[in-house]
Design a protein around this motif. Structure first.
Motif: not given
Lengths: 453, 252
Positions: A31-37, A39-42, A48-53, A89-91
């Motif tokens: 379901r993850c959109l793999q956003c370029k920018d 926000k979850c990491i912030e 943590v590099d969330i999209p990559t994991f 992150c999830e917020k």
């Protein structure tokens, strides 16, 4: 995520949330959109590099996922369970604007559990060449600071006063929310990086910080945690059957009073228990009381449900299990002779907003009522432990007894750093880890370049 | 029992204690330190519960699973003039280093030690060495005077000779000592022995009421001014787990 049924789980101390299967994890990850920018990491205090994991999980590369997480976070099985992801992150997850945010915490937990159960743990042991650092306490702040320093090449020793490492993760958080095996496995991981852990040594008494420097440690990180329990200061609070949340939870989590008499530490809850407070610790205490056989457990809170600092998920779990909430109520007296018999409270209403922006609860005159109960658990927070400030010269202390640090964890004393609850008052596991991480970086700069003071 | 632990031994000051755990399933219990040299500490305990019973079964060369210390604030020692040191039962062991330090600080030391019967009088020779006068009482009269330490104290107090009293022993003894000295307004320091778990200030289980305020014996004490201590509260809390203590003793 599958959970134990409430009717079953209130009869045991096993973990409530059962975790994703690989299929469920891959489905959620897709379901993850793999956003370029992203926000979850912030929103992640340790970055943590969330999209990559999540991408690795989606592809079924679970071990790569853990490796990615561990670049920033050495305790993923713990964080995946107890971080308040909904506020971090999830917020910030874009999916959350219209649908449910990606269950980042649950995916983190899945990856960490997968690695642990697979037995193939990725480890880089420290060379120990860059210098010697001592960490005080072995909770999340120190474990993170120590792991990061070990990964940078330092020789690190953690000093712990209790008989097991883990700090609040061991004595504070119940087995059904964070199995002790999981904590010890992550502690083992930190040890496998080369970190030494010495238990049964209390810094400030057995050794002082000055002596640590004399022994050749080049820097000291203080992550000694919160400490002294707060009480309400109401009449009857010294009756038998009144516990601080810390005592109650230490007896159960650390000393395993729920296995009495096989384990020798006793605990008493009786038929009815009143827990005072609205945070995660109050939820933990209430749910522990149910599992110890209490028939009715009340959480007494002076505001309303939406304003409770506890995590939503834990409030829901508590409700499902049958914990009763008594809102807008402020205890004014514990009743009983020798033993607790009841708790006298006043009803509250909301007045003007206070410094926290929330409307201040004010008592309604003559609204007294009595909750009959056999024990009371006071879960209204901690103040910092005074031992280290008392025995360390030149350490600047705030008015609440906390150690004052700058944004990188430097104290007023050269070479001494601090982080976690001893500096901030009570916060979360991940906030303490973030502080440990920032301090590790500052310690590296201090030892290598002599900068900081 | 002499325990090898150089870290604790080198740091020990009179009045301090250790927390001990003997087995994986065991409780953490506080025990006062009776003596120390450069490498070892001496602990004295009475076999009353599961943990002390297990400690008693250890042999020379065995290990204690966990030992943390030295904890608590040391007893404040100075030259007060003429002091009276009162010890009851195993409390005499904890009193000994205090009496010794008081003697070394230049005080005249009068000591009263007591127990139920003559076999339970401990540290007599040690106490005699550091005391100018030593009185012994036993409940059954099998040694010294028949009666309680407080009987001797009452008699001695008639002479108004004490500048300060130090008492270590069962809570009820310290209560009666404090009641007696209060009538003559002699400042009295007692070493409290409440239920304790971590010993580092975290759990608040060791809270005692002193001067109407809750205090934590592990970080604020164990020494407190006897006249300010709510002994009824302490006695009540000490009985909190009586039933469970019996249960755990009976369990295999």
């Amino acid at each position: 995520m599958p959970k134990q049924e409430p009717s079953v789980r209130i009869r045991n101390f096993d973990e409530v949330a059962l975790g994703y299967t690989p299929e469920q994890a891959m489905e959620e990850a897709s379901r993850c959109l793999q956003c370029k920018d992203a926000k979850c990491i912030e929103g992640c205090p340790v970055g943590v590099d969330i999209p990559t994991f999540i991408k690795y999980i989606k592809e079924g590369n679970f071990l790569d996922a853990v490796k990615k997480i561990k670049e920033r976070n050495s305790l993923p099985a713990i964080c995946g369970r107890v971080c308040p992801q909904e506020n971090q992150c999830e917020k910030l997850c874009v999916m959350g604007r219209r649908w449910e945010p990606i269950a980042i915490g649950r995916l983190e937990r899945f990856a960490a559990d997968y690695e642990r159960q697979s037995g193939s743990r990725f480890v880089v042991a420290s060379s120990g060449e860059k210098g010697r650092v001592a960490c005080v306490g072995s909770g999340p702040a120190s474990l993170t600071c120590a792991a990061d320093l070990a990964l940078m090449g330092y020789d690190v020793t953690i000093f712990e006063s209790l008989h097991v490492p883990g700090g609040v993760l061991m004595y504070g958080i119940p087995e059904f929310r964070l199995p002790k095996k999981v904590v010890q496995d992550e502690v083992e991981y930190v040890k496998s990086l080369g970190v030494k852990i010495v238990t049964d040594v209390i810094v400030g008494k057995t050794v002082t910080i000055d002596e640590l420097f004399k022994e050749g440690y080049q820097a000291v990180f203080i992550g000694s945690g919160a400490g002294l329990p707060k009480f309400l200061g109401i009449p009857g609070e010294s009756l038998n059957g009144v516990y601080s949340a810390n005592e109650f939870l230490i007896r159960v989590n650390l000393m395993k009073a729920y296995l009495f008499p096989k384990y020798h530490t006793p605990i008493y809850v009786g038929k009815r228990v009143a827990v005072i407070g609205g945070g995660n610790v109050a939820m933990d205490a209430a749910r522990v009381a149910l599992r110890l056989g209490a028939e009715e457990v009340y959480v007494v809170y002076r505001r309303v449900e939406a304003e409770m600092p506890a995590r939503r998920e834990e409030v829901e779990n508590a409700k499902e299990e049958g914990v009763k909430f008594v809102f807008y109520s402020n205890p004014i007296r514990v009743l009983g002779e020798g033993w607790v018999k009841g708790l006298e409270c006043l009803r509250m209403e909301l007045g003007e907003p206070d410094e926290t922006g929330r409307r201040r609860p004010i008592p309604i005159p003559n609204s007294n009522f009595i909750l009959e109960c056999d024990s009371v658990v006071v879960a209204i927070g901690q103040s910092p432990n005074p031992l280290i400030p008392m025995t360390t010269e030149g350490l600047k202390i705030g008015e609440h007894g906390n150690i004052i640090v700058d944004s990188e964890g430097r104290t007023s004393r050269k070479g001494v750093f601090a982080g976690g609850d001893i500096t901030s008052g009570e916060a979360t596991v991940i906030a303490a880890m973030g502080a440990g991480k920032r301090a590790a970086k500052a310690i590296d700069q201090y030892i290598q370049l002599g900068v900081g003071w | 029992m002499v325990v090898y632990n150089p870290l604790v031994a080198r740091k020990f000051k009179p009045g301090q204690f250790v927390i001990v755990r003997v087995c994986e399933e065991g409780e953490r219990i506080p025990l006062t330190i009776a003596d120390a040299d450069d490498e070892s500490i001496t602990i004295v305990f009475q076999e009353v519960g599961k943990t002390t019973k297990m400690l008693g079964q250890l042999n020379v060369g065995d290990r204690i699973l966990n030992l943390l210390g030295p904890l608590g604030r040391p007893t404040h020692i100075e030259n007060y003039g003429h002091v009276c040191c009162i010890g009851g039962g195993v409390g005499v062991a904890a009193l000994y280093p205090v009496a010794k330090a008081l003697k070394e600080a230049g005080n005249r030391v009068t000591s009263i030690i007591g127990a139920k019967t003559k076999d339970l009088i401990i540290f007599e020779d040690e106490m005699r060495r550091v005391s100018d006068e030593l009185y012994i009482t036993t409940d059954d009269g099998s040694k010294g005077e028949k009666g309680f330490v407080t009987d001797v104290l009452k008699r001695l107090l008639e002479k108004n000779i004490f500048d300060r009293v130090f008492a270590v022993g069962p809570a009820i003894m310290m209560k009666v000592v404090s009641d007696v000295t209060k009538t003559k307004n002699v400042k009295t320091i007692v070493s409290l022995n409440p239920i304790m778990i971590d010993g580092t200030g975290m759990c608040g289980g060791c809270r005692v009421i002193v001067g109407g305020e809750p205090k934590f014996a592990c970080v604020d004490g164990p020494d407190f001014e006897g006249h300010l201590v709510d002994f009824n509260h302490l006695l009540s809390r000490l009985k909190m787990y009586e039933k469970q203590e019996k249960e755990v003793m009976q369990a295999a």
